[in-house]
Scaffold this motif. Structure first.
Motif, PDB file in Angstrom:
ATOM      1  N   ARG A 253       0.832  -1.209   0.000  1.00  0.00           N
ATOM      2  CA  ARG A 253       0.000   0.000   0.000  1.00  0.00           C
ATOM      3  C   ARG A 253       0.863   1.255   0.000  1.00  0.00           C
ATOM      4  N   TYR A 254       2.145   1.074   0.265  1.00  0.00           N
ATOM      5  CA  TYR A 254       3.077   2.206   0.309  1.00  0.00           C
ATOM      6  C   TYR A 254       4.346   1.833  -0.469  1.00  0.00           C
ATOM      7  N   ALA A 255       5.060   2.841  -0.919  1.00  0.00           N
ATOM      8  CA  ALA A 255       6.355   2.632  -1.557  1.00  0.00           C
ATOM      9  C   ALA A 255       7.462   2.778  -0.520  1.00  0.00           C
ATOM     10  N   GLY A 256       8.583   2.106  -0.744  1.00  0.00           N
ATOM     11  CA  GLY A 256       9.706   2.223   0.186  1.00  0.00           C
ATOM     12  C   GLY A 256      10.563   0.978   0.178  1.00  0.00           C
ATOM     13  N   LEU A 257      11.180   0.697   1.342  1.00  0.00           N
ATOM     14  CA  LEU A 257      12.070  -0.460   1.497  1.00  0.00           C
ATOM     15  C   LEU A 257      11.338  -1.551   2.271  1.00  0.00           C
ATOM     16  N   PHE A 258      11.144  -2.704   1.595  1.00  0.00           N
ATOM     17  CA  PHE A 258      10.367  -3.796   2.174  1.00  0.00           C
ATOM     18  C   PHE A 258      11.272  -4.781   2.891  1.00  0.00           C
ATOM     19  N   ARG A 259      10.863  -5.155   4.102  1.00  0.00           N
ATOM     20  CA  ARG A 259      11.546  -6.193   4.870  1.00  0.00           C
ATOM     21  C   ARG A 259      10.499  -7.189   5.342  1.00  0.00           C
ATOM     22  N   ALA A 260      10.685  -8.486   4.970  1.00  0.00           N
ATOM     23  CA  ALA A 260       9.752  -9.530   5.382  1.00  0.00           C
ATOM     24  C   ALA A 260      10.128 -10.061   6.758  1.00  0.00           C
ATOM     25  N   HIS A 261       9.115 -10.366   7.571  1.00  0.00           N
ATOM     26  CA  HIS A 261       9.318 -10.962   8.883  1.00  0.00           C
ATOM     27  C   HIS A 261       8.938 -12.442   8.894  1.00  0.00           C
ATOM     28  N   VAL A 262       8.581 -12.987   7.749  1.00  0.00           N
ATOM     29  CA  VAL A 262       8.209 -14.401   7.629  1.00  0.00           C
ATOM     30  C   VAL A 262       8.994 -14.997   6.462  1.00  0.00           C
ATOM     31  N   GLY A 263       8.978 -16.320   6.368  1.00  0.00           N
ATOM     32  CA  GLY A 263       9.709 -16.991   5.304  1.00  0.00           C
ATOM     33  C   GLY A 263       8.815 -17.925   4.508  1.00  0.00           C
ATOM     34  N   GLY A 265       6.970 -21.024   3.233  1.00  0.00           N
ATOM     35  CA  GLY A 265       6.464 -22.194   3.940  1.00  0.00           C
ATOM     36  C   GLY A 265       5.847 -21.890   5.290  1.00  0.00           C
ATOM     37  N   ASP A 266       6.053 -20.668   5.827  1.00  0.00           N
ATOM     38  CA  ASP A 266       5.469 -20.302   7.115  1.00  0.00           C
ATOM     39  C   ASP A 266       3.950 -20.178   7.011  1.00  0.00           C
ATOM     40  N   TYR A 267       3.279 -20.384   8.148  1.00  0.00           N
ATOM     41  CA  TYR A 267       1.834 -20.133   8.217  1.00  0.00           C
ATOM     42  C   TYR A 267       1.612 -18.780   8.874  1.00  0.00           C
ATOM     43  N   VAL A 268       0.829 -17.939   8.222  1.00  0.00           N
ATOM     44  CA  VAL A 268       0.561 -16.583   8.702  1.00  0.00           C
ATOM     45  C   VAL A 268      -0.906 -16.483   9.098  1.00  0.00           C
ATOM     46  N   GLU A 269      -1.157 -15.958  10.286  1.00  0.00           N
ATOM     47  CA  GLU A 269      -2.526 -15.745  10.766  1.00  0.00           C
ATOM     48  C   GLU A 269      -3.041 -14.385  10.313  1.00  0.00           C
ATOM     49  N   GLU A 270      -4.340 -14.300  10.116  1.00  0.00           N
ATOM     50  CA  GLU A 270      -4.941 -13.010   9.822  1.00  0.00           C
ATOM     51  C   GLU A 270      -4.653 -12.028  10.970  1.00  0.00           C
ATOM     52  N   GLY A 271      -4.188 -10.845  10.620  1.00  0.00           N
ATOM     53  CA  GLY A 271      -3.825  -9.849  11.620  1.00  0.00           C
ATOM     54  C   GLY A 271      -2.372  -9.893  12.044  1.00  0.00           C
ATOM     55  N   GLN A 272      -1.638 -10.922  11.643  1.00  0.00           N
ATOM     56  CA  GLN A 272      -0.223 -11.039  11.998  1.00  0.00           C
ATOM     57  C   GLN A 272       0.613 -10.024  11.214  1.00  0.00           C
ATOM     58  N   ILE A 273       1.621  -9.465  11.859  1.00  0.00           N
ATOM     59  CA  ILE A 273       2.562  -8.579  11.176  1.00  0.00           C
ATOM     60  C   ILE A 273       3.543  -9.431  10.379  1.00  0.00           C
ATOM     61  N   TYR A 274       3.537  -9.268   9.070  1.00  0.00           N
ATOM     62  CA  TYR A 274       4.390 -10.111   8.227  1.00  0.00           C
ATOM     63  C   TYR A 274       5.592  -9.378   7.656  1.00  0.00           C
ATOM     64  N   GLY A 275       5.673  -8.058   7.894  1.00  0.00           N
ATOM     65  CA  GLY A 275       6.801  -7.307   7.379  1.00  0.00           C
ATOM     66  C   GLY A 275       6.614  -5.821   7.607  1.00  0.00           C
ATOM     67  N   SER A 276       7.503  -5.048   7.007  1.00  0.00           N
ATOM     68  CA  SER A 276       7.417  -3.592   7.139  1.00  0.00           C
ATOM     69  C   SER A 276       7.922  -2.934   5.856  1.00  0.00           C
ATOM     70  N   ILE A 277       7.468  -1.697   5.647  1.00  0.00           N
ATOM     71  CA  ILE A 277       7.962  -0.865   4.547  1.00  0.00           C
ATOM     72  C   ILE A 277       8.440   0.447   5.153  1.00  0.00           C
ATOM     73  N   ALA A 278       9.717   0.758   4.922  1.00  0.00           N
ATOM     74  CA  ALA A 278      10.336   1.927   5.552  1.00  0.00           C
ATOM     75  C   ALA A 278      10.605   3.023   4.527  1.00  0.00           C
ATOM     76  N   ASP A 279      10.538   4.250   5.014  1.00  0.00           N
ATOM     77  CA  ASP A 279      10.939   5.410   4.215  1.00  0.00           C
ATOM     78  C   ASP A 279      12.459   5.340   4.017  1.00  0.00           C
ATOM     79  N   PRO A 280      12.958   5.341   2.780  1.00  0.00           N
ATOM     80  CA  PRO A 280      14.404   5.205   2.568  1.00  0.00           C
ATOM     81  C   PRO A 280      15.215   6.395   3.070  1.00  0.00           C
ATOM     82  N   TYR A 281      14.547   7.516   3.419  1.00  0.00           N
ATOM     83  CA  TYR A 281      15.262   8.718   3.867  1.00  0.00           C
ATOM     84  C   TYR A 281      15.322   8.824   5.388  1.00  0.00           C
TER      85      TYR A 281
END
Length: 318
Positions: A253-263, A265-281
């Motif tokens: 939903r946003y542009a920036g630097l993406f970092r995944a917190h899952v890998g 084969g992992d199972y992700v629950e609804e509402g779970q935080i799966y990563g982040s997108i950071a402002d590159p500046y």
């Protein structure tokens, strides 16, 4: 075509018990170099089905290419009945240029059934349909994730429409089997219209070897050969096969630097935080919350993302 159990391919008459390597001429490069597609044909002395193993539809998808190479080098494609046709690389142009496409920028897997006077992609598809497809009863098409996106080992086919395809998928027994609709212009859709089931295996990312996924592909192929009565029993699956009738990419939903917190084969629950997108500046980072539950079968490894980019592919078990 076959006459009196003689298989006719590329003007060759291939008898039962024979093993040959022939080359389908496709075109020439501007330099004058001939582009041809090597095709291995391995026949048993006993009658049986014809199984197609094909990779390199997209030239940068190296995991399928390596799968078929290993099957050939390990002498694993000697059928007890029937015939194996193995094509390690269909898109020679893309392979030479580390690319999915052919020189005109078109996708071979959206160009079937092709045309003899069409684009380069269309000509590749047409030659395949004229020479190879009439011989084939069943097929496995090996693919790899593209555009810096990696796939967990998975099989794709239309589930629940015919028992033959369902049985092939069950025999291959990939970690995940996805219900995947037919795409116009694809090999799978064109073969389906002819009544020839082809299942698609995906693993890893382009231009990178995925060792576990390659070995899964080899084991699954051996299980299919056994299922078709063409070979000895293959190795048992290392884990249960998970059927998934629904799957969806979560997008940025946003542009920036993406970092995944899952890998993968992992199972992700609804509402779970799966990563982040950071402002590159150095500004704020936004946490990404999953809108659904499911297994991670695809993951974007590109850190720089734009709005709308696919980030996480989730599959929901049946």
């Amino acid at each position: 075509m076959a006459i009196d159990n003689t298989l006719l391919l590329n003007r060759l008459r291939i008898q039962p018990g024979e093993q040959i390597l022939t080359r389908l001429a496709i075109s020439r490069l501007p330099s004058g170099a001939v582009i041809d597609v090597p095709v291995h044909v391995i026949r048993s002395t006993e009658p049986g089905p014809v199984l197609l193993l094909m990779a390199g539809m997209h030239g940068d998808e190296v995991n399928g290419i390596e799968t078929i190479r290993r099957l050939i080098r390990r002498n694993l494609l000697q059928p007890t009945h029937g015939t194996v046709i193995a094509i390690p690389i269909l898109n020679i142009y893309g392979f030479l240029n580390f690319s999915r496409e052919v020189p005109d920028g078109k996708d071979v897997n959206r160009s079937f059934p092709g045309h003899p006077r069409g684009s380069v992609a269309s000509r590749v598809a047409h030659r395949f349909m004229r020479e190879i497809m009439p011989l084939v009863d069943y097929g496995i098409d090996f693919h790899t994730g593209g555009a810096a996106r990696a796939n967990h080992p998975q099989l794709r086919c239309v589930l629940g429409q015919d028992t033959v395809t369902d049985a092939l998928a069950a025999a291959f027994a990939a970690p995940f089997t996805l219900h995947a609709r037919l795409r116009p212009g694809s090999l799978r859709a064109t073969a389906h219209a002819l009544g020839k089931p082809i299942i698609v295996y995906e693993t890893g990312e382009s231009l990178r070897f995925d060792e576990p996924g390659i070995e899964e592909a080899i084991a699954g192929t051996l299980r299919v050969l056994h299922h078709l009565g063409m070979g000895a029993e293959g190795p048992a699956p290392a884990r249960p096969n998970v059927l998934c009738h629904r799957h969806r990419w979560l997008r940025a939903r946003y542009a920036g630097l993406f970092r995944a917190h899952v890998g993968l084969g992992d199972y992700v629950e609804e509402g779970q935080i799966y990563g982040s997108i950071a402002d590159p500046y150095g500004g704020q980072a936004v946490r990404l919350e999953s809108t659904m539950s499911g297994y991670v079968i695809g993951l974007n490894y590109m850190p720089v993302v734009n709005q709308g980019d696919a980030l996480l592919h989730l599959a929901m078990p049946a």
